[in-house]
Design a protein around this motif. Sequence first.
Motif, PDB file in Angstrom:
ATOM      1  N   GLU A 154      -2.876  21.123  -5.929  1.00 25.04           N
ATOM      2  CA  GLU A 154      -3.161  21.339  -4.504  1.00 25.04           C
ATOM      3  C   GLU A 154      -2.778  20.103  -3.692  1.00 25.04           C
ATOM      4  N   VAL A 212     -11.198  29.866 -13.704  1.00 18.20           N
ATOM      5  CA  VAL A 212     -11.269  29.043 -12.491  1.00 18.20           C
ATOM      6  C   VAL A 212     -10.512  29.776 -11.390  1.00 18.20           C
ATOM      7  N   ARG A 213     -11.153  29.941 -10.246  1.00 27.12           N
ATOM      8  CA  ARG A 213     -10.542  30.663  -9.119  1.00 27.12           C
ATOM      9  C   ARG A 213     -10.944  29.992  -7.805  1.00 27.12           C
ATOM     10  N   ARG A 214     -10.270  30.397  -6.730  1.00 24.84           N
ATOM     11  CA  ARG A 214     -10.632  29.910  -5.398  1.00 24.84           C
ATOM     12  C   ARG A 214     -12.028  30.445  -5.032  1.00 24.84           C
ATOM     13  N   ASN A 267     -12.816  25.204  -5.477  1.00 20.91           N
ATOM     14  CA  ASN A 267     -12.541  26.080  -6.612  1.00 20.91           C
ATOM     15  C   ASN A 267     -13.864  26.283  -7.341  1.00 20.91           C
ATOM     16  N   PRO A 271      -6.589  21.725 -11.279  1.00 20.64           N
ATOM     17  CA  PRO A 271      -5.792  22.391 -10.224  1.00 20.64           C
ATOM     18  C   PRO A 271      -5.755  21.612  -8.909  1.00 20.64           C
ATOM     19  N   LEU A 272      -6.710  20.695  -8.734  1.00 22.66           N
ATOM     20  CA  LEU A 272      -6.734  19.921  -7.489  1.00 22.66           C
ATOM     21  C   LEU A 272      -5.528  18.985  -7.400  1.00 22.66           C
ATOM     22  N   LEU A 316     -11.757  22.564 -13.747  1.00 23.01           N
ATOM     23  CA  LEU A 316     -12.004  22.668 -12.294  1.00 23.01           C
ATOM     24  C   LEU A 316     -11.233  21.608 -11.518  1.00 23.01           C
ATOM     25  N   CYS A 323     -18.165  24.067  -9.956  1.00 15.19           N
ATOM     26  CA  CYS A 323     -17.326  23.956  -8.753  1.00 15.19           C
ATOM     27  C   CYS A 323     -16.674  22.578  -8.680  1.00 15.19           C
TER      28      CYS A 323
END
Length: 175
Positions: A117, A28-30, A68, A113-114, A110, A79
Amino acid sequence: MTTAPIAIYNPPVALPRLKVHSDAAVAVRRARVGDVPRLYEIINHYAALGDMLPKTMDQLYHRIRDFNVADAGGEVVGCAALKTTWQDLAEVVSVAVHPDFQGKGVGKRLVEPLFDEARELGIPTLFTLTLQPVFFSRLGFREVPKFIFPHKIWQDCKTCFKQDRCDEIAMVCSV
Ligand SMILES: CC(C)(COP(=O)(O)OP(=O)(O)OC[C@H]1O[C@@H](n2cnc3c(N)ncnc32)[C@H](O)[C@@H]1OP(=O)(O)O)[C@@H](O)C(=O)NCCC(=O)NCCS
């Protein structure tokens, strides 16, 4: 003069045929701008089925920093995005995983990580409007009545093809 709301026409979009095998490792990445065409295909494929809201290329380029992606061998296979809504609220949107990669924890990876953030932004609460309540309940979300949200969050409804026959379930989670 009153103006009738205009729903975005939502044409069928074919799912991308992946070159990568479904057993490939997923990171998982930006998101990057180069991911936009694939994001468009995945999101609008599910949108045409009525599973989520459609996104235009324009919206995706404008909001690419919200996204992401799940990357398998250089291909985007999923996504999720965080959309800040108000001083204390952000929405989890556009969560989608290519069918070849579903049921492997990719959706969960996915969305997780939100939460970080949102914390970094100083936002205490996430919400989502979804047809997948079990998926979100596994991530700690709970169902709430839609009317508790401020009017501000209903902006998307103006262009949604469902409009007054909305069947989405509102869910919230503290970060
Ligand atoms: C919903 C979606 C994102 C889930 O992605 P996924 O990668 O298959 O989900 P995961 O493998 O990470 O599942 C995480 C957990 O949710 C559960 N789950 C996922 N989808 C589920 C479903 N449709 N019904 C019941 N449980 C589900 C899994 O069993 C798993 O539970 P566990 O933690 O107890 O093992 C994916 O099915 C999808 O892209 N659907 C089409 C688009 C869509 O509907 N998006 C949601 C828009 S709001």
